[in-house]
Structure formats: structure tokens, C-alpha cells
Design a protein around this motif. Structure first.
Motif, PDB file in Angstrom:
ATOM      1  N   GLN A  84       0.858  -1.176   0.000  1.00 14.19           N
ATOM      2  CA  GLN A  84       0.000   0.000   0.000  1.00 14.19           C
ATOM      3  C   GLN A  84       0.902   1.236   0.000  1.00 14.19           C
ATOM      4  N   ALA A  85       0.477   2.273  -0.685  1.00  9.14           N
ATOM      5  CA  ALA A  85       1.315   3.461  -0.863  1.00  9.14           C
ATOM      6  C   ALA A  85       0.699   4.659  -0.167  1.00  9.14           C
ATOM      7  N   ALA A  86       1.576   5.515   0.366  1.00  8.15           N
ATOM      8  CA  ALA A  86       1.154   6.783   0.965  1.00  8.15           C
ATOM      9  C   ALA A  86       2.294   7.768   0.820  1.00  8.15           C
ATOM     10  N   GLU A  87       2.006   8.917   0.205  1.00  6.09           N
ATOM     11  CA  GLU A  87       3.025   9.961   0.011  1.00  6.09           C
ATOM     12  C   GLU A  87       4.263   9.420  -0.700  1.00  6.09           C
ATOM     13  N   GLY A  88       4.041   8.473  -1.614  1.00  8.86           N
ATOM     14  CA  GLY A  88       5.143   7.942  -2.406  1.00  8.86           C
ATOM     15  C   GLY A  88       5.949   6.846  -1.734  1.00  8.86           C
ATOM     16  N   TYR A  89       5.601   6.457  -0.518  1.00  7.91           N
ATOM     17  CA  TYR A  89       6.292   5.396   0.202  1.00  7.91           C
ATOM     18  C   TYR A  89       5.407   4.160   0.306  1.00  7.91           C
ATOM     19  N   ILE A  90       6.048   3.002   0.449  1.00  9.01           N
ATOM     20  CA  ILE A  90       5.331   1.733   0.448  1.00  9.01           C
ATOM     21  C   ILE A  90       5.374   1.112   1.838  1.00  9.01           C
ATOM     22  N   THR A  91       4.222   0.650   2.281  1.00  5.71           N
ATOM     23  CA  THR A  91       4.142  -0.154   3.495  1.00  5.71           C
ATOM     24  C   THR A  91       3.354  -1.423   3.177  1.00  5.71           C
ATOM     25  N   LEU A  92       3.273  -2.307   4.161  1.00  7.74           N
ATOM     26  CA  LEU A  92       2.492  -3.531   4.005  1.00  7.74           C
ATOM     27  C   LEU A  92       1.165  -3.391   4.738  1.00  7.74           C
ATOM     28  N   THR A  93       0.131  -3.960   4.163  1.00  7.59           N
ATOM     29  CA  THR A  93      -1.155  -3.987   4.847  1.00  7.59           C
ATOM     30  C   THR A  93      -1.066  -4.915   6.056  1.00  7.59           C
ATOM     31  N   ASN A  94      -2.049  -4.796   6.924  1.00  8.75           N
ATOM     32  CA  ASN A  94      -2.092  -5.683   8.082  1.00  8.75           C
ATOM     33  C   ASN A  94      -2.153  -7.145   7.643  1.00  8.75           C
ATOM     34  N   GLU A  95      -2.899  -7.408   6.589  1.00  5.28           N
ATOM     35  CA  GLU A  95      -2.976  -8.775   6.061  1.00  5.28           C
ATOM     36  C   GLU A  95      -1.617  -9.241   5.544  1.00  5.28           C
ATOM     37  N   GLY A  96      -0.879  -8.306   4.935  1.00  4.44           N
ATOM     38  CA  GLY A  96       0.445  -8.649   4.430  1.00  4.44           C
ATOM     39  C   GLY A  96       1.407  -9.036   5.542  1.00  4.44           C
ATOM     40  N   ILE A  97       1.328  -8.303   6.648  1.00  4.94           N
ATOM     41  CA  ILE A  97       2.157  -8.653   7.803  1.00  4.94           C
ATOM     42  C   ILE A  97       1.817 -10.056   8.293  1.00  4.94           C
ATOM     43  N   ASN A  98       0.525 -10.338   8.400  1.00  4.44           N
ATOM     44  CA  ASN A  98       0.092 -11.608   8.980  1.00  4.44           C
ATOM     45  C   ASN A  98       0.295 -12.794   8.035  1.00  4.44           C
TER      46      ASN A  98
ATOM     47  N   GLU B  92       2.588 -10.116  18.452  1.00  3.45           N
ATOM     48  CA  GLU B  92       3.844  -9.720  17.812  1.00  3.45           C
ATOM     49  C   GLU B  92       3.610  -9.296  16.365  1.00  3.45           C
ATOM     50  N   GLN B  93       2.644  -9.892  15.710  1.00  3.79           N
ATOM     51  CA  GLN B  93       2.279  -9.429  14.372  1.00  3.79           C
ATOM     52  C   GLN B  93       1.763  -7.996  14.435  1.00  3.79           C
ATOM     53  N   ASN B  94       0.979  -7.696  15.448  1.00  2.00           N
ATOM     54  CA  ASN B  94       0.458  -6.333  15.603  1.00  2.00           C
ATOM     55  C   ASN B  94       1.589  -5.335  15.815  1.00  2.00           C
ATOM     56  N   ILE B  95       2.603  -5.741  16.585  1.00  2.03           N
ATOM     57  CA  ILE B  95       3.754  -4.856  16.804  1.00  2.03           C
ATOM     58  C   ILE B  95       4.522  -4.663  15.500  1.00  2.03           C
ATOM     59  N   ALA B  96       4.703  -5.739  14.731  1.00  2.00           N
ATOM     60  CA  ALA B  96       5.409  -5.640  13.449  1.00  2.00           C
ATOM     61  C   ALA B  96       4.689  -4.677  12.512  1.00  2.00           C
ATOM     62  N   PHE B  97       3.361  -4.724  12.522  1.00  2.00           N
ATOM     63  CA  PHE B  97       2.584  -3.815  11.678  1.00  2.00           C
ATOM     64  C   PHE B  97       2.752  -2.372  12.139  1.00  2.00           C
ATOM     65  N   ALA B  98       2.728  -2.164  13.442  1.00  2.00           N
ATOM     66  CA  ALA B  98       2.785  -0.804  13.988  1.00  2.00           C
ATOM     67  C   ALA B  98       4.154  -0.165  13.830  1.00  2.00           C
ATOM     68  N   THR B  99       5.220  -0.967  13.838  1.00  2.00           N
ATOM     69  CA  THR B  99       6.580  -0.408  13.832  1.00  2.00           C
ATOM     70  C   THR B  99       7.237  -0.443  12.460  1.00  2.00           C
ATOM     71  N   GLN B 100       6.525  -0.872  11.431  1.00  2.00           N
ATOM     72  CA  GLN B 100       7.159  -0.980  10.123  1.00  2.00           C
ATOM     73  C   GLN B 100       7.588   0.393   9.603  1.00  2.00           C
ATOM     74  N   GLN B 101       8.772   0.409   8.998  1.00  2.00           N
ATOM     75  CA  GLN B 101       9.336   1.629   8.424  1.00  2.00           C
ATOM     76  C   GLN B 101       8.897   1.717   6.956  1.00  2.00           C
ATOM     77  N   PRO B 102       8.221   2.779   6.532  1.00  2.00           N
ATOM     78  CA  PRO B 102       7.859   2.909   5.123  1.00  2.00           C
ATOM     79  C   PRO B 102       9.093   2.888   4.231  1.00  2.00           C
ATOM     80  N   ALA B 103       8.974   2.245   3.084  1.00  2.00           N
ATOM     81  CA  ALA B 103      10.115   2.088   2.173  1.00  2.00           C
ATOM     82  C   ALA B 103       9.918   2.927   0.917  1.00  2.00           C
ATOM     83  N   SER B 104      10.987   3.575   0.505  1.00  2.00           N
ATOM     84  CA  SER B 104      10.950   4.315  -0.758  1.00  2.00           C
ATOM     85  C   SER B 104      11.078   3.350  -1.931  1.00  2.00           C
TER      86      SER B 104
END
Length: 253
Positions: A141-155, A166-178
Motif C-alpha cells: 500500500q502506498a502513501a506519500e510515495g512510500y510503500i508499506t504492508l497492509t495488516n494482512e500482508g504482515i500476517n 507480535e504481528q500487531n507490533i510488526a505492523f505498527a513499527t514498520q518503516q515505510p520504504a521508498s
């Protein structure tokens, strides 16, 4: 006339004591961890405390994940801060980073954990073509030109074998990627000149396990296969620590 016996005896005793003093153990290397995309330095939190308890200096790099140049610069700063021998451990995209930064003479070994280990001229997309695709791309999923993973993607693709909290923490702490990271072209392949270890995550749904095996084989890496998903250092931290310990032992002789 003063006797010189006592001063001479003291000198001989001191000299004997120095000769009998044990040789100090060599300083332990600094363990530098380099995280991958959609993660941050906390992804190593299950292995850092044990290493610190064992007397190791540990640095967990905070990659900006904005470009290969920016991430390599962050790792090089960590190497400079270490002020001595270093073991570099990279997860996922972090493997691309340590392949670039690992030719520093202070780096004594490389540990790849479900990570990219590119040859010169390769990119993440060109490497990925060497094995079957995974489901990860469908969870971008994209926001302001950066890519993150959806919650489903994390899980379902990224943190598949971690408990829900721990999956919830991984979702919350993910660093958006250029998107720039996917354009990175490898300029160095430090695994060609440094002792290398590789952990294959046999159940990985982010980087295909067959690609991990291919990269480990061509790097002539000491390879360990773990029955984990992509986040092996969180799913089986003790096994990851064992591989790091072996890298330290084999390069400290």
C-alpha cells in the motif's frame, strides 16, 4: 653499606609475576544488526539482550530505507562507532546493505538472515526473477510515495509464524520504504571476500526459500535452514544466536 638484597628480590618477584600473568583475551567484536524493509531496529530485540549479557557491544542500525546509499551510510556510521572488529548481520533488504558495506577491513564476517546477497550488477527485482514469486507484492500500500504492508500482508506473508500480538507490533513499527530501494544496483559483493553465514527461512513467504538457497550456495556460505517464516530472528532467536556465535568463534581464532 646498605644491602641491595631486598630491592633486588622485590624486582625479581615483580618480574616473575608479570611473566606469569595470563594473556588478556582478545576484545569481542561488535555485533551490528541491519534490518530489512518494513521493519526497524527493534526487529532484533530478541537477540540483543543475550549478546549484551555475554559482554558484546551491539548496534542496531536504524535504516531510513530511502535508498541504498542512505542505508549503507547508516551502516558505515555504525561500523565507525564500533571502533574495532565487527560482525555484520543483515535481514532481508539488510543483506543488500551489508553486501555493500561489508568490504570494510574492520568487518570480519557476514551473517545473512533470510536476506538478499546480490552479485555485482543485480537488483532486488532481478534477483527475485531467479525463483518463484511470493505473495508479498499483493499486500503493498502506498502513501506519500512510500510503500508499506497492509495488516494482512504482515500476517500472511511477513510475520507468518509470530503470535498475533507480535504481528500487531510488526505492523505498527514498520518503516515505510521508498521505491528507490528497488532501483538499487549492487556495486559490491562483500560475501566474495568475507567469511559468510546464511540462514534460510524454509517457510518464507516474503523472499522465496529457493532464492535464499541459491544465494547461500553461490556465496559459499555456511548455511543453516530454519523452519520459520521471514522474521527468523523473532521466531527462533536462539537458533539465530547460535549462528552468530559460530561466526564470532570462527573469525576470532
Amino acid at each position: 653499606m646498605k644491602s641491595t638484597f631486598l630491592p633486588m628480590f622485590a624486582l625479581l618477584s615483580a618480574t616473575h609475576s608479570l611473566a606469569q600473568s595470563p594473556t588478556p583475551a582478545p576484545a569481542k567484536p561488535t555485533i551490528i544488526f541491519v534490518h530489512g524493509l518494513w521493519a526497524d531496529g527493534s526487529s532484533w530485540n530478541k537477540v540483543i539482550p543475550t549478546l549484551q549479557t555475554q559482554g558484546y557491544n551491539v548496534i542496531s542500525v536504524q535504516n531510513p530505507t530511502t535508498s541504498i546509499e542512505d542505508d549503507v551510510a547508516a551502516t558505515k556510521r555504525a561500523i565507525e562507532l564500533a571502533n574495532g572488529d565487527v560482525i555484520l548481520a543483515g535481514h532481508s533488504w539488510g543483506g543488500f546493505v551489508i553486501s555493500e558495506a561489508g568490504d570494510d577491513p574492520r568487518v570480519k564476517a557476514l551473517v545473512y538472515i533470510a536476506a538478499y546477497a546480490p552479485e555485482k550488477g543485480e537488483t532486488v527485482p532481478s534477483l527475485s526473477e531467479k525463483a518463484a514469486s511470493t505473495a508479498l507484492l499483493s499486500f503493498f500500500q502506498a502513501a506519500e510515495g512510500y510503500i508499506t504492508l497492509t495488516n494482512e500482508g504482515i500476517n500472511q506473508a511477513f510475520a507468518t509464524d509470530l503470535p498475533p500480538n507480535e504481528q500487531n507490533i510488526a505492523f505498527a513499527t514498520q518503516q515505510p520504504a521508498s521505491p528507490n530501494v528497488f532501483k538499487a544496483v549492487a556495486q559490491h559483493a562483500a560475501w566474495k571476500v568475507k567469511p559468510t553465514w546464511y540462514i534460510v527461512a524454509a517457510n518464507d513467504k516474503t523472499i522465496h526459500p529457493d532464492l535464499e538457497r541459491l544465494m547461500a550456495k553461490r556465496a559459499n556460505a555456511k548455511t543453516t535452514v530454519l523452519q520459520t517464516g521471514h522474521l527468523a530472528m523473532l521466531a527462533q532467536p536462539q537458533k539465530v544466536l547460535e549462528v552468530i556465535a559460530e561466526a564470532v568463534k570462527q573469525t576470532s581464532k
